[in-house]
Design an enzyme around this catalytic site. Structure first.
Site, PDB file in Angstrom:
ATOM      1  N   ALA A 196       1.063  -1.277  -0.109  1.00 23.14           N
ATOM      2  CA  ALA A 196       0.011  -0.050  -0.008  1.00 23.14           C
ATOM      3  C   ALA A 196       0.948   1.159  -0.014  1.00 23.14           C
ATOM      4  O   ALA A 196       2.184   1.352  -0.140  1.00 23.14           O
ATOM      5  CB  ALA A 196      -0.923  -0.090   1.313  1.00 23.14           C
ATOM      6  N   HIS A 197      -0.086   2.395  -0.018  1.00 27.17           N
ATOM      7  CA  HIS A 197       1.023   3.561   0.008  1.00 27.17           C
ATOM      8  C   HIS A 197       1.803   3.975   1.247  1.00 27.17           C
ATOM      9  O   HIS A 197       1.518   3.697   2.087  1.00 27.17           O
ATOM     10  CB  HIS A 197      -0.346   4.751  -0.121  1.00 27.17           C
ATOM     11  CG  HIS A 197      -1.154   4.902   1.024  1.00 27.17           C
ATOM     12  ND1 HIS A 197      -0.804   5.785   2.295  1.00 27.17           N
ATOM     13  CD2 HIS A 197      -2.241   4.412   1.326  1.00 27.17           C
ATOM     14  CE1 HIS A 197      -1.527   5.561   3.021  1.00 27.17           C
ATOM     15  NE2 HIS A 197      -2.615   4.823   2.558  1.00 27.17           N
TER      16      HIS A 197
END
EC number: 2.3.1.191
Length: 341
Positions: free
Chosen positions: A240-241
């Site tokens: 994820a980010h």
């Protein structure tokens, strides 16, 4: 392409015992070796196959002594397994040694690329892209604007690299990988609806990283999602980010890592592990398959379970868990005795 035993020995700095002109054109397992194939023996468990294999050439350790006649030419090296791995890499380089620009494909006028580029059909290179030397870009690859790619990088068919991503040198990215898609950022409103939070960061892939098929690495909300030097990612991993993966960390398939978690160096993470967001995981951590991580982890911990606990504690607990039916039966018997006076 054919090679003689002498040529192979020169590549591996080995010594030939047998026919120096024996030719090979393919690689094989020792139990499946046929005429014209090259194999190796490093595990004593497979020694019996040396005396029955039809392989033309076999690589063995330099301290190996035959106990009966063999039909295969031997090449003795310091480490047979490592030597065979070297040949596999050499063979792979030859097999993948493509060059030239196939049509139809698209290279933006502002893009720059070095010597030895291979660009497969239907590939797209966006504006202001910078590509180093000896880069192999297979068909149907998309490279967005302002992407930078180092030397000796391979992008297999169907890879998508979104804009602003930075990829180092000696990187291999397998089919279906998506780098730089938006992170999962949404802000809940007062009435239950969600508003998208723009994701304006990027992804940085450092040198010597290998990314397996179907893995997705989201761009940062702000700043960078970073995969450090030498990291190895299996197939179908979700990163994820703003996640950071440390140097030489290896992660098995179907693992998911939530946003802003930092993972240290030389960690080993098994398959189907779930790691919550905003955590810090130390160096040399080992996490067994299907574990769930919801807390910070110190250096050198070994974990298993969901929620994960110490590996040895998990094994002790599991023994008791397996014995629960028997334990409950004993408890019921004791209750009957007590109730019956």
């Amino acid at each position: 392409m054919k090679f003689t035993a002498t040529q192979i020995a020169e590549i591996l700095d080995g010594k030939v015992e047998g026919n120096p002109e024996a030719e090979v054109s393919e690689l094989a397992k020792i139990e499946e070796g046929s005429e014209g194939s090259l194999t190796f023996l490093s595990n004593p468990k497979y020694t019996s196959f040396l005396y029955t294999t039809n392989a033309s050439v076999t690589i063995v350790n330099d301290d190996f002594e035959v106990e009966q006649p063999v039909n295969t030419t031997l090449i003795k090296v310091k480490d047979a397994y490592k030597a065979f791995s070297t040949l596999l890499e050499y063979y792979n380089q030859i097999k993948l040694n493509k060059s030239g620009i196939e049509q139809p494909s698209h290279i933006s006028e502002s893009a720059k690329y070095g010597e030895g580029l291979y660009l497969g059909a239907f590939a797209y290179i966006g504006e202001n892209v910078s590509i180093g030397e000896n880069v192999k870009i297979y068909p149907n690859v998309y490279i967005g604007d302002n992407v930078k790619i180092g030397n000796n990088v391979t992008l297999f068919p169907g890879v998508k690299v979104y804009s602003e991503s930075l990829i180092g040198s000696e990187v291999t990215i397998h089919s279906g990988v998506v780098i730089g898609a938006d992170g999962f950022g949404f802000s809940p409103g007062d009435t239950g609806e969600y508003s998208k939070v723009p994701q304006i960061g990027n992804v940085i892939i450092e040198d010597y990283v290998d990314i397996g098929a179907g893995t997705t690495i989201d761009r940062a909300t702000l700043g960078s999602t970073i995969i450090r030097k030498g990291a190895k990612l299996d197939n179908h991993i979700q990163i994820a980010h703003n996640v950071e993966i440390g140097e030489n960390t290896a992660i098995a398939a179907q693992t998911g890592i939530a946003g802003s978690t930092k993972i240290g160096k030389n960690c080993l993470i098994g398959g189907q592990v779930g790691i919550a967001g905003h955590l810090t995981i130390g160096n040399r951590v080992k996490i067994q398959a299907q574990s769930g991580i919801g807390r910070d982890i110190k250096d050198d911990e070994m974990l298993q379970g969901s929620p994960a606990i110490g590996y040895s504690d998990y094994n002790k607990s599991y023994i008791h868990f397996k014995n629960l039916p028997k334990t409950m039966n004993i408890i019921h018997q004791l209750e009957k005795k007590i109730n019956n006076g």
